[in-house]
Design a protein around this motif. Structure first.
Motif, short mmCIF file in Angstrom:
data_model
loop_
_atom_site.label_atom_id
_atom_site.label_comp_id
_atom_site.label_asym_id
_atom_site.label_seq_id
_atom_site.Cartn_x
_atom_site.Cartn_y
_atom_site.Cartn_z
N ALA A 7 -2.90 -11.42 1.31
CA ALA A 7 -1.60 -10.83 1.63
C ALA A 7 -1.40 -9.53 0.87
O ALA A 7 -0.93 -8.54 1.42
N ILE A 8 -1.80 -9.53 -0.42
CA ILE A 8 -1.65 -8.32 -1.23
C ILE A 8 -2.50 -7.19 -0.63
O ILE A 8 -2.04 -6.06 -0.50
N GLU A 9 -3.73 -7.53 -0.25
CA GLU A 9 -4.61 -6.52 0.33
C GLU A 9 -4.02 -5.96 1.61
O GLU A 9 -4.22 -4.80 1.96
N ALA A 10 -3.29 -6.81 2.33
CA ALA A 10 -2.78 -6.43 3.66
C ALA A 10 -1.40 -5.80 3.61
O ALA A 10 -0.96 -5.20 4.59
N LEU A 11 -0.73 -5.91 2.46
CA LEU A 11 0.67 -5.49 2.41
C LEU A 11 0.87 -4.00 2.71
O LEU A 11 1.78 -3.64 3.46
N LEU A 12 0.04 -3.16 2.13
CA LEU A 12 0.26 -1.73 2.31
C LEU A 12 0.10 -1.29 3.76
O LEU A 12 1.00 -0.64 4.31
N PRO A 13 -1.00 -1.64 4.43
CA PRO A 13 -1.08 -1.29 5.86
C PRO A 13 0.01 -1.96 6.68
O PRO A 13 0.52 -1.36 7.63
N TYR A 14 0.40 -3.17 6.27
CA TYR A 14 1.48 -3.87 6.99
C TYR A 14 2.78 -3.09 6.89
O TYR A 14 3.47 -2.85 7.89
N LEU A 15 3.10 -2.67 5.67
CA LEU A 15 4.36 -1.97 5.44
C LEU A 15 4.35 -0.60 6.09
O LEU A 15 5.39 -0.03 6.40
N ALA A 54 5.41 9.05 2.57
CA ALA A 54 4.59 10.05 1.88
C ALA A 54 3.75 9.37 0.80
O ALA A 54 2.58 9.70 0.61
N LEU A 55 4.37 8.44 0.12
CA LEU A 55 3.70 7.74 -0.97
C LEU A 55 2.50 6.96 -0.45
O LEU A 55 1.40 7.05 -1.00
N VAL A 56 2.70 6.23 0.63
CA VAL A 56 1.63 5.39 1.14
C VAL A 56 0.49 6.25 1.68
O VAL A 56 -0.68 5.97 1.46
N ARG A 57 0.86 7.33 2.39
CA ARG A 57 -0.19 8.14 3.01
C ARG A 57 -1.04 8.87 1.97
O ARG A 57 -2.19 9.17 2.21
N SER A 58 -0.42 9.17 0.83
CA SER A 58 -1.18 9.93 -0.16
C SER A 58 -1.41 9.10 -1.42
O SER A 58 -1.68 9.64 -2.47
N MET A 59 -1.26 7.79 -1.27
CA MET A 59 -1.36 6.95 -2.46
C MET A 59 -2.77 6.95 -3.04
O MET A 59 -3.73 6.57 -2.37
N PRO A 60 -2.90 7.40 -4.28
CA PRO A 60 -4.22 7.34 -4.93
C PRO A 60 -4.59 5.89 -5.18
O PRO A 60 -3.70 5.06 -5.37
#
Ligand SMILES: [Zn+2]
Length: 78
Positions: A7-15, A54-60
């Protein structure tokens, strides 16, 4: 069934809405029974939509790793 690690691995693309309907269904099913993961999503969504995008798209990787560490610590602390 999705576990918390998945779930953690999937959260960012999910959000960010970049997840297949099948994956999203699995993650939603997990969130139904996992308050710590729900709380993370709520916290994440509480941030400004524009900043978040913006944060997600450029998240280091470093920041993404910190988010995951944050969620893991929440899961362990209960
Ligand atoms: Zn979980």
């Amino acid at each position: 069934m999705v576990n918390c690690k998945d779930a953690i691995e999937a959260l960012l693309p999910y959000l960010d809405g970049e997840m297949s309907p099948e994956e999203e269904e699995h993650l939603r099913a997990h969130l139904n029974g996992c308050p710590p993961c729900v709380e993370f999503v709520r916290t994440y969504r509480a941030t400004s939509g524009l900043c978040r995008k913006a944060l997600v798209r450029s998240m280091p990787p470093e920041v993404a790793g910190r988010l995951k560490a944050f969620l893991r610590s929440k899961l362990e602390t209960k």
